[in-house]
Design a protein around this motif. Sequence first.
Motif, PDB file in Angstrom:
ATOM      1  N   MET A  85       6.722  22.999   0.411  1.00 66.47           N
ATOM      2  CA  MET A  85       7.057  24.270   1.014  1.00 66.47           C
ATOM      3  C   MET A  85       5.757  24.929   1.491  1.00 66.47           C
ATOM      4  SD  MET A  85       9.674  26.095   1.811  1.00 66.47           S
ATOM      5  CE  MET A  85      10.938  25.488   0.683  1.00 66.47           C
ATOM      6  N   ASP A  86       5.744  25.444   2.735  1.00 65.94           N
ATOM      7  CA  ASP A  86       4.570  26.108   3.302  1.00 65.94           C
ATOM      8  C   ASP A  86       4.694  27.623   3.106  1.00 65.94           C
ATOM      9  OD1 ASP A  86       3.353  23.822   4.111  1.00 65.94           O
ATOM     10  OD2 ASP A  86       4.160  23.845   6.138  1.00 65.94           O
ATOM     11  N   TYR A  87       3.616  28.209   2.592  1.00 64.19           N
ATOM     12  CA  TYR A  87       3.541  29.655   2.406  1.00 64.19           C
ATOM     13  C   TYR A  87       2.274  30.163   3.088  1.00 64.19           C
ATOM     14  CZ  TYR A  87       7.256  29.410  -1.093  1.00 64.19           C
ATOM     15  OH  TYR A  87       8.450  29.204  -1.730  1.00 64.19           O
ATOM     16  N   PHE A  88       2.392  31.333   3.715  1.00 62.54           N
ATOM     17  CA  PHE A  88       1.243  32.023   4.296  1.00 62.54           C
ATOM     18  C   PHE A  88       1.043  33.309   3.512  1.00 62.54           C
ATOM     19  CE2 PHE A  88       3.539  29.749   7.665  1.00 62.54           C
ATOM     20  CZ  PHE A  88       2.595  28.783   7.959  1.00 62.54           C
ATOM     21  N   LEU A  89      -0.115  33.402   2.866  1.00 62.10           N
ATOM     22  CA  LEU A  89      -0.395  34.517   1.964  1.00 62.10           C
ATOM     23  C   LEU A  89      -1.234  35.545   2.722  1.00 62.10           C
ATOM     24  CD1 LEU A  89      -1.229  32.439  -1.229  1.00 62.10           C
ATOM     25  CD2 LEU A  89       0.984  33.308  -0.470  1.00 62.10           C
ATOM     26  N   LEU A  90      -0.592  36.613   3.156  1.00 60.27           N
ATOM     27  CA  LEU A  90      -1.242  37.671   3.932  1.00 60.27           C
ATOM     28  C   LEU A  90      -1.910  38.647   2.965  1.00 60.27           C
ATOM     29  CD1 LEU A  90      -1.637  38.695   6.825  1.00 60.27           C
ATOM     30  CD2 LEU A  90       0.433  40.072   6.531  1.00 60.27           C
ATOM     31  N   ILE A  91      -3.238  38.713   3.019  1.00 66.69           N
ATOM     32  CA  ILE A  91      -4.013  39.524   2.080  1.00 66.69           C
ATOM     33  C   ILE A  91      -4.620  40.700   2.836  1.00 66.69           C
ATOM     34  CG2 ILE A  91      -5.909  39.526   0.427  1.00 66.69           C
ATOM     35  CD1 ILE A  91      -5.588  36.495   0.201  1.00 66.69           C
ATOM     36  N   ASN A  92      -4.362  41.908   2.343  1.00 61.40           N
ATOM     37  CA  ASN A  92      -4.976  43.118   2.893  1.00 61.40           C
ATOM     38  C   ASN A  92      -5.379  44.024   1.739  1.00 61.40           C
ATOM     39  OD1 ASN A  92      -2.524  44.310   2.055  1.00 61.40           O
ATOM     40  ND2 ASN A  92      -1.594  43.910   4.064  1.00 61.40           N
ATOM     41  N   ALA A  93      -5.791  45.218   2.079  1.00 59.93           N
ATOM     42  CA  ALA A  93      -6.275  46.128   1.041  1.00 59.93           C
ATOM     43  C   ALA A  93      -5.157  46.573   0.108  1.00 59.93           C
ATOM     44  CB  ALA A  93      -6.940  47.352   1.680  1.00 59.93           C
ATOM     45  N   ARG A  94      -3.901  46.467   0.538  1.00 61.68           N
ATOM     46  CA  ARG A  94      -2.784  46.914  -0.301  1.00 61.68           C
ATOM     47  C   ARG A  94      -2.320  45.833  -1.270  1.00 61.68           C
ATOM     48  NH1 ARG A  94      -1.713  48.539   4.834  1.00 61.68           N
ATOM     49  NH2 ARG A  94      -0.303  46.776   5.157  1.00 61.68           N
ATOM     50  N   GLY A  95      -2.683  44.577  -1.054  1.00 58.28           N
ATOM     51  CA  GLY A  95      -2.264  43.505  -1.946  1.00 58.28           C
ATOM     52  C   GLY A  95      -2.060  42.207  -1.183  1.00 58.28           C
ATOM     53  N   ILE A  96      -1.107  41.420  -1.628  1.00 54.30           N
ATOM     54  CA  ILE A  96      -0.858  40.120  -1.032  1.00 54.30           C
ATOM     55  C   ILE A  96       0.646  39.940  -0.833  1.00 54.30           C
ATOM     56  CG2 ILE A  96      -0.802  38.994  -3.300  1.00 54.30           C
ATOM     57  CD1 ILE A  96      -1.970  36.496  -1.988  1.00 54.30           C
ATOM     58  N   GLU A  97       1.019  39.403   0.320  1.00 57.20           N
ATOM     59  CA  GLU A  97       2.404  39.129   0.646  1.00 57.20           C
ATOM     60  C   GLU A  97       2.537  37.639   0.960  1.00 57.20           C
ATOM     61  OE1 GLU A  97       3.540  41.571   3.867  1.00 57.20           O
ATOM     62  OE2 GLU A  97       3.422  43.460   2.755  1.00 57.20           O
ATOM     63  N   ALA A  98       3.546  36.998   0.389  1.00 56.58           N
ATOM     64  CA  ALA A  98       3.805  35.579   0.631  1.00 56.58           C
ATOM     65  C   ALA A  98       4.925  35.463   1.643  1.00 56.58           C
ATOM     66  CB  ALA A  98       4.172  34.862  -0.667  1.00 56.58           C
ATOM     67  N   TRP A  99       4.627  34.784   2.763  1.00 58.36           N
ATOM     68  CA  TRP A  99       5.618  34.547   3.813  1.00 58.36           C
ATOM     69  C   TRP A  99       5.898  33.052   3.858  1.00 58.36           C
ATOM     70  CZ3 TRP A  99       7.806  38.532   6.667  1.00 58.36           C
ATOM     71  CH2 TRP A  99       7.241  39.792   6.452  1.00 58.36           C
ATOM     72  N   GLN A 100       7.179  32.736   3.863  1.00 59.50           N
ATOM     73  CA  GLN A 100       7.626  31.344   3.789  1.00 59.50           C
ATOM     74  C   GLN A 100       8.024  30.841   5.177  1.00 59.50           C
ATOM     75  OE1 GLN A 100      10.916  30.828   1.149  1.00 59.50           O
ATOM     76  NE2 GLN A 100      11.199  28.672   1.634  1.00 59.50           N
ATOM     77  N   SER A 101       7.562  29.625   5.485  1.00 60.10           N
ATOM     78  CA  SER A 101       7.915  29.001   6.754  1.00 60.10           C
ATOM     79  C   SER A 101       9.184  28.176   6.570  1.00 60.10           C
ATOM     80  CB  SER A 101       6.775  28.094   7.243  1.00 60.10           C
ATOM     81  OG  SER A 101       7.148  27.420   8.438  1.00 60.10           O
ATOM     82  N   THR A 102      10.251  28.547   7.293  1.00 56.91           N
ATOM     83  CA  THR A 102      11.518  27.848   7.227  1.00 56.91           C
ATOM     84  C   THR A 102      11.932  27.416   8.627  1.00 56.91           C
ATOM     85  OG1 THR A 102      12.838  29.859   7.502  1.00 56.91           O
ATOM     86  CG2 THR A 102      12.173  29.274   5.249  1.00 56.91           C
ATOM     87  N   ARG A 103      13.073  26.726   8.702  1.00 60.14           N
ATOM     88  CA  ARG A 103      13.588  26.314  10.008  1.00 60.14           C
ATOM     89  C   ARG A 103      14.010  27.508  10.858  1.00 60.14           C
ATOM     90  NH1 ARG A 103      17.419  21.052   8.531  1.00 60.14           N
ATOM     91  NH2 ARG A 103      15.730  19.761   7.674  1.00 60.14           N
ATOM     92  N   ARG A 104      14.364  28.601  10.218  1.00 65.22           N
ATOM     93  CA  ARG A 104      14.774  29.806  10.960  1.00 65.22           C
ATOM     94  C   ARG A 104      13.588  30.628  11.409  1.00 65.22           C
ATOM     95  NH1 ARG A 104      17.967  29.760   6.405  1.00 65.22           N
ATOM     96  NH2 ARG A 104      16.733  31.466   5.535  1.00 65.22           N
ATOM     97  N   GLY A 105      12.392  30.330  10.908  1.00 65.53           N
ATOM     98  CA  GLY A 105      11.214  31.103  11.272  1.00 65.53           C
ATOM     99  C   GLY A 105      10.392  31.422  10.040  1.00 65.53           C
ATOM    100  N   ILE A 106       9.856  32.628   9.997  1.00 65.27           N
ATOM    101  CA  ILE A 106       9.018  33.069   8.889  1.00 65.27           C
ATOM    102  C   ILE A 106       9.757  34.162   8.136  1.00 65.27           C
ATOM    103  CG2 ILE A 106       6.796  34.069   8.243  1.00 65.27           C
ATOM    104  CD1 ILE A 106       5.627  32.924  10.759  1.00 65.27           C
ATOM    105  N   GLU A 107       9.913  33.961   6.833  1.00 68.79           N
ATOM    106  CA  GLU A 107      10.627  34.906   5.993  1.00 68.79           C
ATOM    107  C   GLU A 107       9.731  35.346   4.841  1.00 68.79           C
ATOM    108  OE1 GLU A 107      14.106  32.970   4.660  1.00 68.79           O
ATOM    109  OE2 GLU A 107      14.976  32.693   6.659  1.00 68.79           O
ATOM    110  N   ARG A 108       9.888  36.588   4.466  1.00 65.50           N
ATOM    111  CA  ARG A 108       9.102  37.126   3.365  1.00 65.50           C
ATOM    112  C   ARG A 108       9.656  36.613   2.047  1.00 65.50           C
ATOM    113  NH1 ARG A 108       7.716  43.524   2.295  1.00 65.50           N
ATOM    114  NH2 ARG A 108       6.535  43.224   0.359  1.00 65.50           N
ATOM    115  N   ALA A 109       8.773  36.105   1.174  1.00 65.71           N
ATOM    116  CA  ALA A 109       9.192  35.537  -0.101  1.00 65.71           C
ATOM    117  C   ALA A 109       8.942  36.501  -1.255  1.00 65.71           C
ATOM    118  CB  ALA A 109       8.469  34.206  -0.354  1.00 65.71           C
ATOM    119  N   VAL A 110       7.700  36.979  -1.395  1.00 63.32           N
ATOM    120  CA  VAL A 110       7.368  37.830  -2.518  1.00 63.32           C
ATOM    121  C   VAL A 110       6.110  38.620  -2.159  1.00 63.32           C
ATOM    122  CG1 VAL A 110       5.901  36.128  -3.668  1.00 63.32           C
ATOM    123  CG2 VAL A 110       7.090  37.855  -5.053  1.00 63.32           C
TER     124      VAL A 110
END
Length: 499
Positions: free
Chosen positions: A1-26
Amino acid sequence: MDYFLLINARGIEAWQSTRRGIERAVAFSAADADAPVRLHGWLAGMRSRCTPVADLPDEHHILEWLPRVPSADRRLLIERRLAQHFPDTPLTSARPLPAAPGDGPLDPVLLAALTRPADIVPWLKTLGEAGTNGLTEVRAPTSVPFLLERWYRRQRQLPAQVLLLALGKDGMRQMFFRQRRLMFSRVIPARGDALVDCLPVYRDELAQTLAWLPSQRLSDGPAPVRMLATADDLPVLCEIALAAGNEVAFIDLARHVEAHDGSPPVSGILALALQEARRVGPLGHYAYPQLHCARQVARTRRIVIAVGMTLAVSGLAAAAVDLAAAESLREETGQIAIRQQGLQREIDRLDANAAQATDADRLDAWLDGCERLVHAKGTAPETVLQAVADLLAEAPWARLETLAWARTQDGQAPALLPGFATKDFPAGDAASAVVALEISLEGHAPPPEPAAVSLAAHWQRLRGSLAQVEVDGDAALLRFRAALPLADVGTSPLQASAP
């Protein structure tokens, strides 16, 4: 499973790559002290591939012109320049750029760094620890400007040199591209919740940037301006364009972001950046030694596991071969046991019929006699046949009907022809044989009695021994019997006869 971990000053967001596109995981907040531990727990036991993406305003880029030196010296020179420009951060990057006509004998190199490591290093440490378990693969961290650079390099309808303005809720990002390569990036933070409230600051910053570019030898002439935003922001962006003084054009962000039918995607240019992160190919990134060590440990662990599995498979294959060999040996042993039982039954049968056994010496003598008969030139030994031939040559009126011969046994002459009334007849010694003939008389032959006397006389003259001849008056036959020395006949008790 591919995850893109977007890191900024507020924290970290995990976005999951699926067949439908990019969805937020946690998502994990930087204000939560236990957030790194919970991130590690979320990754534990899950096979995934993670790409950290930094979205921080403190990302600095410096253009350096370096002399052309060997690669080893060039690497040391770049490390020295990075330590000189960015001494307080381990997150640095050095990327060669294509030379411009006015660069001369020097090569341009873009030095970049995330100058506020406190916002990203704790998350990277947690990712490094998760990467050592062999299930989580953590790629080198990249950033939003590097992702947008890869997107811009494919936009051949846009100019190769441009100042790109990307608007979002956190502010306005300025990125300058020369020959479609990123030269610098900076973020002007938003001064209010509405875009209208930020217009004065954005206009001033844009004017300062356009004036600063020529002084840094970054641009070849006036740089056109492109604004990447949604169509709803176009009226406000027109006011920013008035302060530019350069060529200004609008790029509709919605035309470049794929439609998403899952959970609401991230807004603004982050959606374009995460969409670009799904692509395969070279991408600018920042070096972080702990992640590199984690990848080495994970790679070593995978190699050890692969070697162990290979050895296990080899051991199982060898065990299977040994098992097959043991099974084949078991079958051969069973066949041998069956043959052994058959031989034992044959031995028991022979033991039960011991009375029928033949004396070994007599059997050997019998076999020797068979061998001599096989190698003889006729049915009878050559000596016997020659003696009979000589006798018949003396009496051409005699026709041979039956020939029989036998070795004398203990000095006794055996009876060879049935109905032959033998009288006392010297059989001779053990090296003699008895020859018996039945002879019929041809038409020009003498009478039987004189013929018998003539044959006995011929034999005595030829062989020097007596012969006994009887006349069968009814059958008109002469029965001839004589002793013949046969030194070459041997000790065979066998008899032979020929018509």
